[in-house]
Design a protein around this motif. Structure first.
Motif, short mmCIF file in Angstrom:
data_model
loop_
_atom_site.label_atom_id
_atom_site.label_comp_id
_atom_site.label_asym_id
_atom_site.label_seq_id
_atom_site.Cartn_x
_atom_site.Cartn_y
_atom_site.Cartn_z
N ASN A 362 8.80 -6.87 17.78
CA ASN A 362 9.83 -6.23 18.49
C ASN A 362 9.78 -4.75 18.02
OD1 ASN A 362 11.25 -8.35 20.03
ND2 ASN A 362 11.27 -9.42 18.26
N GLN A 363 9.06 -4.19 17.55
CA GLN A 363 8.96 -2.57 17.17
C GLN A 363 8.82 -2.05 18.33
OE1 GLN A 363 6.89 -2.18 13.50
NE2 GLN A 363 6.54 -0.10 14.19
N VAL A 364 9.70 -1.43 18.92
CA VAL A 364 9.37 -0.71 20.16
C VAL A 364 9.73 1.14 20.05
CG1 VAL A 364 10.09 -2.78 21.60
CG2 VAL A 364 12.06 -1.05 20.81
N ALA A 365 10.43 1.30 19.00
CA ALA A 365 10.81 2.49 18.95
C ALA A 365 9.67 3.54 18.32
CB ALA A 365 11.84 2.78 17.98
N SER A 366 8.45 2.92 17.57
CA SER A 366 7.48 3.72 17.13
C SER A 366 6.46 4.22 18.11
CB SER A 366 6.81 2.85 15.85
OG SER A 366 6.30 1.77 16.22
N ILE A 367 5.60 4.85 17.82
CA ILE A 367 4.53 5.44 18.92
C ILE A 367 3.18 5.36 18.35
CG2 ILE A 367 5.99 6.78 20.51
CD1 ILE A 367 5.55 9.16 18.81
N SER A 368 2.30 5.00 19.20
CA SER A 368 0.99 5.18 18.90
C SER A 368 0.19 6.29 18.57
CB SER A 368 -0.02 4.22 19.64
OG SER A 368 0.29 2.90 19.68
N THR A 369 -0.61 6.68 17.71
CA THR A 369 -1.05 8.15 17.53
C THR A 369 -1.97 8.16 18.99
OG1 THR A 369 -3.25 7.31 16.53
CG2 THR A 369 -1.43 8.09 15.06
N PRO A 370 -2.09 9.80 19.50
CA PRO A 370 -2.96 9.97 20.50
C PRO A 370 -4.63 9.56 19.90
CG PRO A 370 -1.63 11.76 20.10
CD PRO A 370 -1.24 10.83 19.04
#
Length: 437
Positions: A362-370
């Motif tokens: 449920n971790q929706v606020a982080s982002i994957s690196t380009p």
């Protein structure tokens, strides 16, 4: 990318999952929606002051500092954070395990064999029955298992490791991402000819030789891992390990690491990669966003080519775990702290806009690196879980000191000599003896 072992562990845990200390108090929002209220009951105020130990500077990570501050603000409880230099940490932990000094309530540490000498069964709380276990991704749950138990809560950035490379340099000289070990060496040859040092190796920081990257592929064979841990074979008995140490020596002898690679350290990584004098570095994608001060967009992520496997490899994350001293006089408060960290309401707040693959479902606020997104298809083909670090008894990154000795021009050592020295260090460490003897 979903390894059979991790799936089996996850399935076993889910089948045996009971209601633990943390009670779910609210329903989860629809996928993609924000968490606007707590999911678990983590008891707002107890009045207890918890003591947390960690290796410096692990507790300095922005999302961890944010989590600790948030805990104190929302619960009105205090935390005493003790950051211990890496070279002193093992000694302090051993003293606490022996009862010579007071144990911490909570420990931030890597899992697997890294905590074996702390007698986890006697000292660490078993979280297997906690509801938040079902929220862990397959990759992260693999990091939490010790002796069939979930020994801690992963609360870390999930990086992907391989080779960071300067895309501008590669484009300038018409270089493609290599597909095998031979092509990697050809890329290095071309770069050196053009006046670019192919690879920055911070050899003064011994752990940054990162020999565990190729080692993961070697111990994926469960029989090899089992024999290593039973002492039936050593590194010197594994042909692929000879390829690994030979790779380091060849890179040094051909000048692909530069003339003064032994003086390179962690502090020089930023300037080296920003300068354009170096084209590549063994590292993890999130380093570009946690430590690098230059233009991260200039870099891509390709496999690590360290002698083996032939096609190169990406390594999955090594996750820091929050572990609880089950004998703590403040056990209830310590468990509530873990529940606080495991709540999507809290971890999404602290991981917001942090570059990482999810540790929680449920971790929706982080982002994957380009870099991850750009190489995602290649990563899926060549990904390996971090096995060497977690599962080899007595493993230490510092054993790469033997590789550094072998790399010296007039060392007089053979690959077998190098590996036998590494075997000796590992064997002594398992026995709890003095590694310097």
């Amino acid at each position: 990318m979903k390894k059979r072992a991790a799936l089996l562990i996850a399935a076993w845990i889910l089948l045996t999952l009971l209601t633990g200390c943390a009670q779910q108090t609210n329903s989860l929002p629809a996928k993609g929606e924000a968490f606007t209220e707590p999911v678990y009951d983590w008891n707002k105020s107890s009045g207890d002051k918890l003591i947390i130990w960690g290796v410096y500077p692990d507790l300095e990570r922005s999302y961890i500092k944010k989590a600790l501050d948030r805990y104190e603000d929302l619960t009105e409880n205090d935390l005493e954070v003790v950051q211990i230099p890496k070279e002193e940490f093992e000694k302090r932990m051993q003293a606490s395990v022996k009862g010579e000094i007071e144990k911490p309530d909570i420990l931030l540490s890597y899992g697997g064999t890294n905590i074996e000498t702390y007698y986890p069964d006697e000292n660490f709380y078993d979280f297997t029955e906690e509801p938040w276990v079902d929220d862990l991704t397959d990759t992260s749950i693999n990091q939490t298992i010790y002796n069939g138990k979930v020994i801690g809560l992963p609360h870390w950035e999930a990086s992907i490791s391989g080779t960071l490379y300067n895309k501008e340099i590669f484009e300038k000289y018409g270089l493609e991402i290599p597909e095998n070990q031979e092509e990697f060496m050809e890329v290095c040859r071309v770069l050196k000819k053009k006046g670019i040092t192919p690879l920055y190796l911070p050899a003064k920081e011994i752990s940054m030789l990162l020999y565990q990257f190729p080692l993961d592929s070697i111990v994926m064979n469960s029989e090899t891992l089992e024999k290593l841990n039973e002492g039936k074979i050593g590194y010197a008995d594994i042909p692929e390990m000879k390829k690994v140490v030979k790779w380091y020596k060849e890179m040094a002898e051909k000048g692909y690491l530069g003339q003064d690679y032994e003086k390179n350290d962690w502090d020089g990584m930023n300037e080296a990669m920003d300068s354009g004098r170096y084209a590549m570095m063994l590292c993890w994608d999130t380093w570009l966003y946690t430590d690098f001060q230059g233009d991260a967009a200039k870099f891509g992520l390709m496999p690590a080519f360290v002698g083996t496997p032939e096609e190169g490899t990406f390594e999955g994350p090594n996750l820091g775990l929050f572990i609880v001293n089950k004998n703590s006089a403040r056990l209830d408060a310590a468990l509530n702290f873990i529940t606080f960290l495991a709540d999507p309401y809290n971890y999404n707040a602290v991981f917001e806009n942090i570059y990482t693959a999810p540790v929680f479902k449920n971790q929706v606020a982080s982002i994957s690196t380009p870099q991850y997104l750009e190489a995602e298809q290649l990563i899926e083909q060549k990904f390996r879980d971090s096995i060497g670090w977690l599962r080899i008894r007595g493993f230490s990154q510092m054993d790469a000191s033997c590789i550094l000795e072998y790399m010296k021009k007039d060392s007089g050592l053979s690959p077998e000599d190098c590996l036998k020295k590494m075997d000796h260090l590992r064997t002594v460490r398992i026995a709890g003896g003095d590694e310097t003897q």
